[in-house]
Design an enzyme around this catalytic site. Structure first.
Site, mmCIF file in Angstrom:
data_model
loop_
_atom_site.group_PDB
_atom_site.id
_atom_site.type_symbol
_atom_site.label_atom_id
_atom_site.label_comp_id
_atom_site.label_asym_id
_atom_site.label_seq_id
_atom_site.Cartn_x
_atom_site.Cartn_y
_atom_site.Cartn_z
ATOM 1 N N THR A 1 0.162 44.903 21.263
ATOM 2 C CA THR A 1 1.333 44.069 21.571
ATOM 3 C C THR A 1 1.941 44.375 22.936
ATOM 4 O O THR A 1 2.778 43.607 23.414
ATOM 5 C CB THR A 1 2.435 44.322 20.531
ATOM 6 O OG1 THR A 1 2.747 45.720 20.563
ATOM 7 C CG2 THR A 1 1.991 43.919 19.131
ATOM 8 N N GLY A 2 1.608 45.514 23.508
ATOM 9 C CA GLY A 2 2.280 45.994 24.719
ATOM 10 C C GLY A 2 3.533 46.789 24.393
ATOM 11 O O GLY A 2 4.114 47.431 25.277
ATOM 12 N N HIS B 1 21.525 44.664 41.466
ATOM 13 C CA HIS B 1 20.559 45.129 40.461
ATOM 14 C C HIS B 1 20.393 46.647 40.522
ATOM 15 O O HIS B 1 20.189 47.293 39.498
ATOM 16 C CB HIS B 1 19.222 44.423 40.658
ATOM 17 C CG HIS B 1 19.357 42.930 40.668
ATOM 18 N ND1 HIS B 1 19.797 42.228 39.580
ATOM 19 C CD2 HIS B 1 19.150 42.018 41.655
ATOM 20 C CE1 HIS B 1 19.847 40.939 39.873
ATOM 21 N NE2 HIS B 1 19.464 40.790 41.134
ATOM 22 N N CYS C 1 -1.889 47.593 25.135
ATOM 23 C CA CYS C 1 -2.174 47.921 23.740
ATOM 24 C C CYS C 1 -2.207 46.592 22.985
ATOM 25 O O CYS C 1 -2.384 45.545 23.604
ATOM 26 C CB CYS C 1 -1.175 48.928 23.163
ATOM 27 S SG CYS C 1 0.505 48.331 22.908
ATOM 28 N N ASP D 1 -5.011 51.472 24.841
ATOM 29 C CA ASP D 1 -5.561 52.012 23.590
ATOM 30 C C ASP D 1 -6.737 51.135 23.170
ATOM 31 O O ASP D 1 -7.185 50.260 23.940
ATOM 32 C CB ASP D 1 -4.469 52.151 22.517
ATOM 33 C CG ASP D 1 -4.027 50.818 21.928
ATOM 34 O OD1 ASP D 1 -4.475 49.755 22.407
ATOM 35 O OD2 ASP D 1 -3.217 50.845 20.985
ATOM 36 N N GLY E 1 4.163 49.305 21.749
ATOM 37 C CA GLY E 1 4.055 50.747 21.475
ATOM 38 C C GLY E 1 3.806 51.548 22.736
ATOM 39 O O GLY E 1 4.450 52.585 22.985
HETATM 40 C C1 RB5 Z 1 -3.015 49.419 17.277
HETATM 41 O O1 RB5 Z 1 -3.486 48.913 16.066
HETATM 42 C C2 RB5 Z 1 -1.661 48.832 17.610
HETATM 43 O O2 RB5 Z 1 -0.713 49.277 16.704
HETATM 44 C C3 RB5 Z 1 -1.276 49.166 19.029
HETATM 45 O O3 RB5 Z 1 -2.238 48.737 19.907
HETATM 46 C C4 RB5 Z 1 0.014 48.543 19.532
HETATM 47 O O4 RB5 Z 1 0.030 47.168 19.309
HETATM 48 C C5 RB5 Z 1 1.258 49.199 19.116
HETATM 49 O O5 RB5 Z 1 2.356 48.836 19.564
#
Ligand code: RB5
Length: 145
Positions: free
Chosen positions: A67-68, A133, A65, A8, A70
């Site tokens: 944080t990775g 596993h 994204c 994103d 979402g």
């Molecule tokens: C975008 O602002 C942010 O919410 C997205 O990149 C991500 O971190 C969501 O988990």
């Protein structure tokens, strides 16, 4: 190896260096976007790359994204996808070896470029160990929503 890549707007800052690195490693990269730093919704991008892995068009997926988290949640909605956000190489290595992770997510607001590349390398260099596993992954598949 064929890699499905998506990010994103928050991941856009890391996108080119990760794709360049993947190509240096000899990977074929399918880029599902985003293609500009304009604000976009991570579920759309995460799903696109995950579907390519689920359909067998790509071997593995790499998502970025903020944080990775979402974008990995989006990928995990797709059948056959095991996605997780990794913030250091050890987790990425173990996630392949023990969890057969097929989609790696990275947080561009969590790690810098050097660490992100090390995470990608750990993910791609490791192999699933199977055995006990595999039994646990089968147990995961039996958990119904
Ligand atoms: C975008 O602002 C942010 O919410 C997205 O990149 C991500 O971190 C969501 O988990």
């Amino acid at each position: 190896m064929k890699i499905a890549f998506a990010c994103d707007h928050a991941g856009f800052i890391l996108k080119q260096s990760i794709i360049d690195h993947l190509k240096e490693r000899g990977c074929e990269v399918t880029d599902f976007g985003c293609y500009t730093p304009e604000r976009v919704d991570y579920p759309i991008l995460g799903e696109k790359a995950a579907r390519a892995v689920s359909r067998g068009e790509c071997d593995l997926g790499i998502l970025v994204c903020g944080t990775g988290i979402g974008i990995s949640l989006a990928a995990n909605r797709v059948r056959g996808i095991r996605a997780a956000a990794c913030a250091e190489p050890y987790a990425a290595d173990m996630a392949r070896r023990h969890n057969n992770l097929n989609v790696l997510a990275i947080g561009a607001r969590v790690v810098g470029e050097g660490t992100a590349i090390s995470i990608v390398d750990a993910f791609l260099d490791a192999e699933f160990e199977g055995g006990r596993h595999a039994k646990r992954l089968a147990m995961l598949d039996e958990i119904q929503p």
